[in-house]
Design a protein around this motif. Sequence first.
Motif, PDB file in Angstrom:
ATOM      1  N   SER A 156       0.860  -1.177   0.000  1.00 40.13           N
ATOM      2  CA  SER A 156       0.000   0.000   0.000  1.00 40.13           C
ATOM      3  C   SER A 156       0.899   1.229   0.000  1.00 40.13           C
ATOM      4  O   SER A 156       2.121   1.112   0.071  1.00 40.13           O
ATOM      5  CB  SER A 156      -0.901   0.006   1.242  1.00 40.13           C
ATOM      6  N   SER A 157       0.302   2.379  -0.040  1.00 42.28           N
ATOM      7  CA  SER A 157       1.113   3.605   0.000  1.00 42.28           C
ATOM      8  C   SER A 157       1.690   3.826   1.397  1.00 42.28           C
ATOM      9  O   SER A 157       2.468   4.745   1.610  1.00 42.28           O
ATOM     10  CB  SER A 157       0.262   4.808  -0.413  1.00 42.28           C
ATOM     11  N   HIS A 158       1.317   2.951   2.343  1.00 44.13           N
ATOM     12  CA  HIS A 158       1.801   3.097   3.721  1.00 44.13           C
ATOM     13  C   HIS A 158       2.929   2.136   4.066  1.00 44.13           C
ATOM     14  O   HIS A 158       3.658   2.352   5.038  1.00 44.13           O
ATOM     15  CB  HIS A 158       0.646   2.875   4.702  1.00 44.13           C
ATOM     16  N   CYS A 159       3.073   1.054   3.293  1.00 43.58           N
ATOM     17  CA  CYS A 159       4.063   0.030   3.652  1.00 43.58           C
ATOM     18  C   CYS A 159       4.288  -0.919   2.480  1.00 43.58           C
ATOM     19  O   CYS A 159       3.335  -1.351   1.827  1.00 43.58           O
ATOM     20  CB  CYS A 159       3.573  -0.767   4.871  1.00 43.58           C
ATOM     21  N   ILE A 160       5.570  -1.266   2.261  1.00 50.08           N
ATOM     22  CA  ILE A 160       5.908  -2.209   1.190  1.00 50.08           C
ATOM     23  C   ILE A 160       6.776  -3.351   1.731  1.00 50.08           C
ATOM     24  O   ILE A 160       7.467  -4.026   0.978  1.00 50.08           O
ATOM     25  CB  ILE A 160       6.626  -1.499   0.023  1.00 50.08           C
ATOM     26  N   ALA A 161       6.723  -3.563   3.046  1.00 48.43           N
ATOM     27  CA  ALA A 161       7.602  -4.558   3.673  1.00 48.43           C
ATOM     28  C   ALA A 161       7.157  -5.980   3.319  1.00 48.43           C
ATOM     29  O   ALA A 161       5.977  -6.315   3.383  1.00 48.43           O
ATOM     30  CB  ALA A 161       7.601  -4.379   5.190  1.00 48.43           C
ATOM     31  N   THR A 162       8.126  -6.820   2.981  1.00 49.19           N
ATOM     32  CA  THR A 162       7.859  -8.213   2.651  1.00 49.19           C
ATOM     33  C   THR A 162       7.672  -9.036   3.925  1.00 49.19           C
ATOM     34  O   THR A 162       8.365  -8.811   4.915  1.00 49.19           O
ATOM     35  CB  THR A 162       9.059  -8.793   1.867  1.00 49.19           C
ATOM     36  N   TYR A 163       6.747 -10.006   3.868  1.00 48.74           N
ATOM     37  CA  TYR A 163       6.708 -11.048   4.892  1.00 48.74           C
ATOM     38  C   TYR A 163       7.720 -12.100   4.462  1.00 48.74           C
ATOM     39  O   TYR A 163       7.567 -12.733   3.422  1.00 48.74           O
ATOM     40  CB  TYR A 163       5.315 -11.672   5.016  1.00 48.74           C
ATOM     41  N   HIS A 164       8.771 -12.307   5.257  1.00 49.63           N
ATOM     42  CA  HIS A 164       9.892 -13.128   4.802  1.00 49.63           C
ATOM     43  C   HIS A 164       9.834 -14.581   5.252  1.00 49.63           C
ATOM     44  O   HIS A 164      10.701 -15.365   4.893  1.00 49.63           O
ATOM     45  CB  HIS A 164      11.216 -12.514   5.266  1.00 49.63           C
ATOM     46  N   GLY A 165       8.854 -14.932   6.056  1.00 49.67           N
ATOM     47  CA  GLY A 165       8.804 -16.308   6.550  1.00 49.67           C
ATOM     48  C   GLY A 165       8.594 -17.311   5.421  1.00 49.67           C
ATOM     49  O   GLY A 165       8.019 -16.987   4.379  1.00 49.67           O
ATOM     50  N   ASP A 166       9.087 -18.522   5.622  1.00 50.43           N
ATOM     51  CA  ASP A 166       8.907 -19.594   4.645  1.00 50.43           C
ATOM     52  C   ASP A 166       7.777 -20.537   5.056  1.00 50.43           C
ATOM     53  O   ASP A 166       6.950 -20.930   4.227  1.00 50.43           O
ATOM     54  CB  ASP A 166      10.204 -20.405   4.502  1.00 50.43           C
TER      55      ASP A 166
END
Lengths: 340, 159
Positions: A156-166
């Motif tokens: 979103s325009s507020h956050c682009i952080a990846t969820y890195h869990g496998d």
Amino acid sequence: MLDFSYTRARSADEARASVAAQQGTALLAGGTTLLDLAKCGVERPDSVIDISHLDGLSGIAVDGSGASIGALAKMSAVADHADIRDAFPAIALSLSLAASQQLRNMATIGGNLLQRTRCPYFRDPATFPDCNKRNPGSGCAAIGGVTRNHAVLGTSSHCIATYHGDLAVALAAFDAVVQTDRRDIAIDAFFLTPDDRPDRETVLEKAEMITGITIPASIAARQSTYLKVRDRQSYEFAAASAAIGLDLEDDGVTIRDLRVALGGIATKPWRARSIEAGLIGRAITPEIVTSASRLAVEGAVSQGGNHYKIELAPRVVARAILTVAASLNPDLNPALGETA
Amino acid sequence: MTRTIRLSLDINERRYELDVEPRVTLLDALRDHAGLTGTKKGCDQGQCGACTCHIDGQRVLSCLTLAAQAEGRRITTIEGIATANGDLHPVQLAFMEHDAFQCGYCTPGQIMSAVACIREGRTGSDDEIREYMSGNLCRCGAYNSIVAAVREAAEMADA
């Protein structure tokens, strides 16, 4: 400065009561996320309740209906469990390809689901005060920054952080259920995309505690794999990953069942139902698999540095599907070997 | 100021009574409170493996473990793997034989990880050794010699 009290919980109820009663109380299980983020200055608990010694929450059981795994089971114990490897190879692989053996010996299944993003802006509050995840409304330092490992889906325009869990990616492919002290939550509904509240990552409520996960048995889960592509061969987060389960009709070519979920490219574990719908009932060929796999990145938004993920992710999906297909029907092998 | 807590830790089959703040990691407790400086502090962030030690026989990172969490558990550090009369552990001998270090800073962690790796049975091939030793970084790049040392120590353990 890191400064907190330490209490060893005598029961799960006592631990939950402590969290409910006092702001700034954090549960400590494996510690690999909490202590790491406390050292970064992201987490600042006033008091830590150690639940890692509690009995009864670390069991692993597999039967004909599926698997049941306690929240305090260690990643390494699940990865090495013979019945999990048999009935859910993608789950076992998602764990054994994650982190290092030392971390897998420490980290728990419940904590693994709740691991926070590796976004370097999130992890460095001293240099980057702006982070809507840490401090709602402060902005996002990642947007316009170095974005090689940021998400292309679910942003979103507020956050682009990846969820890195496998692990959660494999769980998403096989319809796992997260059990808490008060309810069962489908894995798809458990994780939230950031939207305008990136600080809310799951639907867990205050003092709600994960007690375990269940994964229903299926032929697709038994015939599954987890493919993780990354910048170095081991001990690295995914540039793109795919959990795939596949079942073929008796003719050995028609796709009876398919499960696809992606990791390393989205803000939450990303189930790709459009690929499943596009391929189930069709005769498998490299061409149709490659073509349908492009649906993985429908709606993807590039931030520049992470543009490669839009090209990479469909290839990872296609390669994983074709690898499982070739293992099910060796006659497909020559046709499927060189592709994607 | 934060009050300290009294911990009783079982390290290398010896009991240590330590007064530490609750935030103290096992790594800092070993080095600064128990005087066992063989365990090294590299990144202090769970990324390099230099602080690897064993808890109840399992390899873990002492930098991401609170000392208080380890109370009641059996802790083994690099100081605890030679025999009482000073004979080095076979993995230590293999590291010397193969020159499996340059600066030596990552070596205690590498050796503690290798001892566990062999016990776990994860030494079936060089690829498997590399995969299961990947949590221990060596900035000198002595990896080829480290793999050779682990392979030889594993073969000796099998013999």
